[in-house]
Design an enzyme around this catalytic site. Structure first.
Site, short mmCIF file in Angstrom:
data_model
loop_
_atom_site.label_atom_id
_atom_site.label_comp_id
_atom_site.label_asym_id
_atom_site.label_seq_id
_atom_site.Cartn_x
_atom_site.Cartn_y
_atom_site.Cartn_z
N ARG A 1 5.28 10.81 -2.67
CA ARG A 1 4.99 10.49 -1.27
C ARG A 1 6.22 10.74 -0.40
O ARG A 1 7.25 10.08 -0.60
CB ARG A 1 4.61 9.00 -1.19
CG ARG A 1 4.45 8.47 0.20
CD ARG A 1 4.41 6.95 0.23
NE ARG A 1 4.20 6.49 1.57
CZ ARG A 1 4.42 5.24 1.97
NH1 ARG A 1 4.86 4.34 1.13
NH2 ARG A 1 4.20 4.91 3.22
N PRO B 1 0.80 -1.22 0.00
CA PRO B 1 0.00 0.00 0.00
C PRO B 1 0.83 1.28 0.00
O PRO B 1 1.89 1.35 0.63
CB PRO B 1 -0.82 -0.10 1.30
CG PRO B 1 -0.11 -1.09 2.15
CD PRO B 1 0.54 -2.05 1.19
N ASN B 2 0.30 2.24 -0.72
CA ASN B 2 0.85 3.60 -0.84
C ASN B 2 2.10 3.69 -1.72
O ASN B 2 2.57 4.79 -2.01
CB ASN B 2 1.15 4.22 0.54
CG ASN B 2 -0.12 4.32 1.37
OD1 ASN B 2 -1.08 4.94 0.94
ND2 ASN B 2 -0.14 3.70 2.54
N GLU C 1 12.82 -9.48 0.68
CA GLU C 1 12.02 -8.36 1.21
C GLU C 1 12.81 -7.07 1.03
O GLU C 1 14.00 -7.03 1.35
CB GLU C 1 11.75 -8.64 2.70
CG GLU C 1 11.00 -7.53 3.42
CD GLU C 1 10.82 -7.85 4.91
OE1 GLU C 1 11.09 -9.01 5.34
OE2 GLU C 1 10.42 -6.94 5.65
N ARG D 1 13.72 4.27 12.03
CA ARG D 1 12.49 5.06 12.09
C ARG D 1 11.70 4.71 13.36
O ARG D 1 12.29 4.35 14.37
CB ARG D 1 11.69 4.83 10.79
CG ARG D 1 12.47 5.25 9.53
CD ARG D 1 11.68 5.02 8.26
NE ARG D 1 10.47 5.82 8.23
CZ ARG D 1 9.48 5.64 7.34
NH1 ARG D 1 9.59 4.68 6.42
NH2 ARG D 1 8.41 6.40 7.38
N TYR E 1 11.25 8.68 0.94
CA TYR E 1 11.18 7.66 -0.12
C TYR E 1 11.80 8.09 -1.44
O TYR E 1 11.84 7.29 -2.38
CB TYR E 1 9.71 7.24 -0.33
CG TYR E 1 9.12 6.62 0.92
CD1 TYR E 1 9.58 5.40 1.41
CD2 TYR E 1 8.10 7.27 1.63
CE1 TYR E 1 9.06 4.84 2.56
CE2 TYR E 1 7.56 6.71 2.77
CZ TYR E 1 8.05 5.50 3.24
OH TYR E 1 7.53 4.94 4.39
N ALA F 1 3.31 -0.98 4.59
CA ALA F 1 2.79 -1.01 5.96
C ALA F 1 2.35 -2.41 6.39
O ALA F 1 2.38 -2.74 7.58
CB ALA F 1 1.62 -0.04 6.09
N HIS G 1 12.77 -2.71 1.54
CA HIS G 1 12.20 -1.45 2.01
C HIS G 1 13.06 -0.32 1.48
O HIS G 1 14.28 -0.38 1.57
CB HIS G 1 12.16 -1.41 3.55
CG HIS G 1 11.32 -2.51 4.10
ND1 HIS G 1 9.95 -2.48 4.06
CD2 HIS G 1 11.67 -3.71 4.63
CE1 HIS G 1 9.48 -3.62 4.57
NE2 HIS G 1 10.50 -4.37 4.93
N ASN H 1 7.98 -5.61 -1.40
CA ASN H 1 7.96 -4.53 -0.42
C ASN H 1 6.53 -4.49 0.10
O ASN H 1 5.65 -3.89 -0.54
CB ASN H 1 8.35 -3.19 -1.05
CG ASN H 1 8.38 -2.08 -0.01
OD1 ASN H 1 7.88 -2.26 1.11
ND2 ASN H 1 8.96 -0.95 -0.36
#
Ligand code: DQA
Length: 148
Positions: free
Chosen positions: A21, A13-14, A101, A110, A26, A80, A103, A77
């Site tokens: 964004r 998502p996103n 995976e 973070r 990012y 969330a 990110h 990825n």
């Protein structure tokens, strides 16, 4: 290897908003840029890429399930859903394909809730904080795993 020599790239998502964004976190590369980068890296190793992005958990589960028989490995990825989704993690476990995976950001630098991943136990490798290049590293690693 199967005959298809295909990889599935899954974006959570996103990530459709990449480029606009929170660019301080990012960056400015778009999702199309990231997918192009994955395609180029995969092509160098003789693989083709299918890419899917969804803001919906069940769609991601469906895409992962459909990879069985159509892809040799998955770069994901989960965004969330990394931190919340037993369903995505279970789907990855169920298909049993090699997973890397990714990110874009360094999730460990973070908020504390970003440090836990339901997906990592099912991943051969986790790449975080390398921005778009992380996808290239992921494709390179995944194809090496599949070839070697
Ligand atoms: C992300 C990190 C996640 O914590 C976040 O929810 C995202 C993107 C990353 O690529 O850095 O949406 O997966």
């Amino acid at each position: 290897m199967t005959e298809t020599s295909r990889l599935l790239i899954v974006h959570g998502p996103n990530l459709n908003l990449l480029g606009t964004r929170e660019p301080g976190i990012y960056g400015t590369a778009t999702l199309d840029d990231v997918n192009d980068l994955c395609r180029a890296a995969a092509a160098q190793r003789g693989f083709e890429v299918d890419a899917v992005q969804s803001n919906h958990e069940g769609d991601l589960v469906d895409a992962i399930q459909a990879a069985r028989g159509t892809a040799e490995g998955i770069v994901i990825n989960p965004a969330a859903y990394t931190h919340t989704s037993v369903a995505v993690a279970d789907a990855l476990a169920a298909v049993g394909l090699p997973v890397v995976e990714v990110h874009m950001s360094n999730v460990h630098a973070r908020e504390p809730f970003r440090r836990h991943s339901y997906v990592s136990p099912h991943a051969a490798a986790v790449i975080a904080g390398a921005g778009p290049s992380g996808y290239r590293f992921a494709v390179e690693h995944l194809t090496a795993l599949l070839r070697d």
